[in-house]
Design a protein around this motif. Structure first.
Motif, short mmCIF file in Angstrom:
data_model
loop_
_atom_site.label_atom_id
_atom_site.label_comp_id
_atom_site.label_asym_id
_atom_site.label_seq_id
_atom_site.Cartn_x
_atom_site.Cartn_y
_atom_site.Cartn_z
N LEU A 182 0.81 -1.22 0.00
CA LEU A 182 0.00 0.00 0.00
C LEU A 182 0.85 1.27 0.00
O LEU A 182 0.58 2.20 -0.77
CB LEU A 182 -0.94 0.02 1.21
N ILE A 183 1.88 1.31 0.84
CA ILE A 183 2.65 2.56 0.97
C ILE A 183 3.76 2.65 -0.07
O ILE A 183 3.80 3.60 -0.87
CB ILE A 183 3.24 2.69 2.39
N LEU A 184 4.66 1.68 -0.09
CA LEU A 184 5.86 1.79 -0.96
C LEU A 184 5.54 1.62 -2.44
O LEU A 184 6.20 2.24 -3.28
CB LEU A 184 6.92 0.77 -0.51
N GLN A 185 4.54 0.80 -2.77
CA GLN A 185 4.21 0.61 -4.18
C GLN A 185 3.36 1.76 -4.75
O GLN A 185 3.10 1.79 -5.95
CB GLN A 185 3.48 -0.72 -4.39
N ASN A 186 2.94 2.66 -3.89
CA ASN A 186 2.12 3.79 -4.36
C ASN A 186 2.82 5.12 -4.13
O ASN A 186 2.17 6.14 -3.89
CB ASN A 186 0.75 3.78 -3.66
N GLN A 187 4.16 5.09 -4.19
CA GLN A 187 4.92 6.33 -4.10
C GLN A 187 4.80 7.11 -5.42
O GLN A 187 4.66 6.53 -6.49
CB GLN A 187 6.39 6.03 -3.82
N GLU A 188 4.85 8.42 -5.31
CA GLU A 188 4.79 9.25 -6.50
C GLU A 188 5.98 8.96 -7.41
O GLU A 188 7.10 8.77 -6.94
CB GLU A 188 4.81 10.73 -6.12
N VAL A 189 5.72 8.94 -8.70
CA VAL A 189 6.79 8.73 -9.68
C VAL A 189 7.31 10.09 -10.11
O VAL A 189 6.56 10.94 -10.60
CB VAL A 189 6.27 7.95 -10.90
N ASP A 190 8.60 10.31 -9.91
CA ASP A 190 9.22 11.57 -10.30
C ASP A 190 10.35 11.29 -11.28
O ASP A 190 11.45 10.92 -10.89
CB ASP A 190 9.76 12.30 -9.07
N ASN A 191 10.05 11.44 -12.56
CA ASN A 191 11.06 11.21 -13.60
C ASN A 191 11.69 12.51 -14.09
O ASN A 191 12.45 12.52 -15.06
CB ASN A 191 10.43 10.47 -14.80
N GLY A 192 11.35 13.60 -13.42
CA GLY A 192 11.89 14.89 -13.84
C GLY A 192 13.37 15.03 -13.52
O GLY A 192 13.86 14.49 -12.53
#
Length: 538
Positions: free
Chosen positions: A305-315
């Motif tokens: 729930l927590i670690l697999q739903n971290q925001e993706v930041d490819n910037g």
């Protein structure tokens, strides 16, 4: 996250606790051995007295080691739980916005508490205890084998039967424990939500409806907990009964050896004491196994729930300053519902942009995309003619602030709420007429905000949030009906002050207030799923 990484992270403390447990274990086993010598050596009074003193010294050292262990473990528990709880909170901060909304914060906080407790049960207690208990069992078997190999063989047979039996039970306990954690957190969240409605509770014509709902939530929690506890205790008692039968059989065998003259009275007493320690240790291992049942469920919760739903930041680009924003809308949806089919929006430095339209047409969803609270694969956002996905989240959110109509107020003082990220409260905020009310309170700006900001009106909460905004420095401000609970005169004053402070910045305002909309130099309207610029007097 996995147990191995958690253990390595706290390895120094684990080693120290383990050493203490091993020392106490050695002292515990040494007691019966010294007692045997005390009974068997009757040749010299001095030797007998010396052994007696050694025996009492060992007992004293044993309980002293337990005291030191308890103190160390208590301190470790405090630091461990503080550190791991705050790290999990930080991970929650980084979860994507939509998952946070679905999960709900009260649920997450409740689960994190039980998760950290179960983490400590393995790191601060389980591993060290299992090691010490294992040493105890092996040592006793070795001692027993020197007197009778059949005794040692019985002990060897008992251990795997006991361990495998509990291993099988724990598979079922793990599944039930995971369900218990979920049910408790979910219903606890509902109870908090109900109990937070102070005014309704105080004015309800009848408590029965509230009691009915609360009763359902409490009953669900206790039913699930009762089922788990009943299952665990029933199985535990059954296995304890079997172990007791074996313990009694071994005791009878030791009595048989004594009556046959195979062992003397000193050995008889020592073997019985060691037999008691052996089964006490075996029972403790079972208790540890039962207590560790939550571990797998806890790690699954954190990872899934927590670690697999971290925001993706490819910037990879750091945003220095916002000069312009362009949004090209194409089939913007909320779930499966189409909100805005097409249109575009442009804003440049210094623009004050009003966004108008009926409720539910997608105004908030559109502007939440600017700080990337939500995202869309079909709608493109350019900042300074750079696609927003190329900009790092950290630098983006340092320049852009979204304020919803639900004020973010914290259980700290009013002044601390106003300063939050900027410790110096500017005169431009304090001097405003609208903040005189707060200065005139008994404790002034040092008044503590209670749970749920129940001692503040909806308008006061929005004033504090806008005051916090004035005390900050952003390039883009998004106000989502941020003054809808404030009277029109005060609202106009606050908005005008925001415009003055952020005169050379970009400000978006979602509003149904025509007076506020007319203060803007640009106005966009969402109608029939199309967003388009309209004349400021429309």
């Amino acid at each position: 996250m996995n147990p191995k990484k958690l253990i390595i992270k706290h390895l120094n403390k684990i080693i120290l606790i383990t050493i203490l447990i091993v020392v106490s274990t050695v002292l515990n086993i040494s007691g019966p051995i010294i007692l045997k010598r005390l009974i068997s050596e009757n040749d010299s009074d001095s030797i007998e007295l010396f052994n007696l003193l050694i025996y009492f010294l060992i007992i004293t050292l044993y309980y002293l080691s337990l005291y030191i262990f308890s103190k160390l473990q208590t301190n470790f528990s405090k630091k461990f739980k503080e550190q791991e709880t705050l790290e999990l909170y930080r991970s929650v901060f980084k979860m994507d916005y939509e998952t946070l909304l679905k999960s709900q914060m009260t649920y997450l906080v409740s689960r994190i508490k039980s998760v950290v407790d179960s983490f400590f049960s393995i790191v601060g207690q389980g591993l060290s205890r299992i090691l010490a208990l294992g040493i105890t069992l092996v040592t006793i078997i070795i001692i027993m084998s020197t007197y009778n190999k059949y005794l040692a063989l019985l002990y060897i047979i008992v251990i795997p039967i006991n361990v495998l039996g509990f291993k099988r039970i724990n598979k079922k306990l793990t599944a039930r424990s995971s369900e218990l954690q979920h049910v408790c957190a979910d219903n606890f969240k509902n109870i908090i939500s109900f109990m937070s409605n102070y005014e309704y509770i105080k004015q309800a014509q009848s408590d029965e409806v509230l009691y009915q709902y609360l009763s359902e939530y409490v009953t669900r929690i206790e039913n699930e907990n009762s089922k788990l506890q009943h299952y665990a205790k029933t199985i535990g008692l059954f296995l304890e009964y079997l172990l007791k039968l074996v313990e009694v059989c071994i005791f009878m065998f030791i009595v048989y050896l004594f009556t046959k003259g195979t062992i003397d009275v000193s050995v008889f007493i020592m073997l019985n004491l060691l037999n008691s320690i052996f089964y006490s240790s075996l029972k403790s291992i079972n208790e540890v196994n039962i207590n560790l049942r939550d571990i797998k469920a806890s790690f699954n919760f954190v990872n899934d729930l927590i670690l697999q739903n971290q925001e993706v930041d490819n910037g990879n680009l750091v945003l220095q300053e916002v000069e312009s924003i362009r949004i090209d809308v194409n089939d913007l949806k909320y779930g499966k519902n189409l909100l805005i089919q097409s249109g575009n929006l442009n804003a440049e430095k210094g623009d004050k942009v009003a966004i108008i339209g009926a409720s539910g047409v997608g105004k908030s969803s559109l502007l939440k995309m600017i700080p990337r609270l939500i995202s869309s694969n079909t709608t493109r956002i350019l900042i300074n003619n750079i696609q927003i996905e190329q900009i790092t989240l950290t630098s983006l959110r340092k320049k852009i602030l979204y304020l919803s109509q639900t004020p973010n107020i914290f259980p700290i003082t009013i002044k601390e709420n106003l300063c939050l990220e900027n410790t110096n409260l500017a005169d431009k905020v304090i001097s405003l007429k609208t903040f005189e009310k707060f200065n005139n309170l008994e404790n002034g700006l040092d008044t503590l905000v209670v749970e749920g900001a129940a001692n503040l009106s909806g308008g006061d909460r929005q004033k504090i949030v806008l005051g916090r905004l004035m005390n900050s420095n952003y390039d883009v401000i998004i106000l989502d009906e941020a003054t809808n609970s404030i009277d029109e005169e005060t609202s106009d004053e606050l908005i005008q002050k925001v415009f003055e402070i952020f005169n050379d910045k970009i400000i978006f305002i979602i509003t149904h207030n025509e007076n506020i909309a007319e203060k803007c130099n640009k106005k966009y309207k969402i109608d029939n799923k199309i967003i388009a610029e309209v004349a400021t007097n429309e």
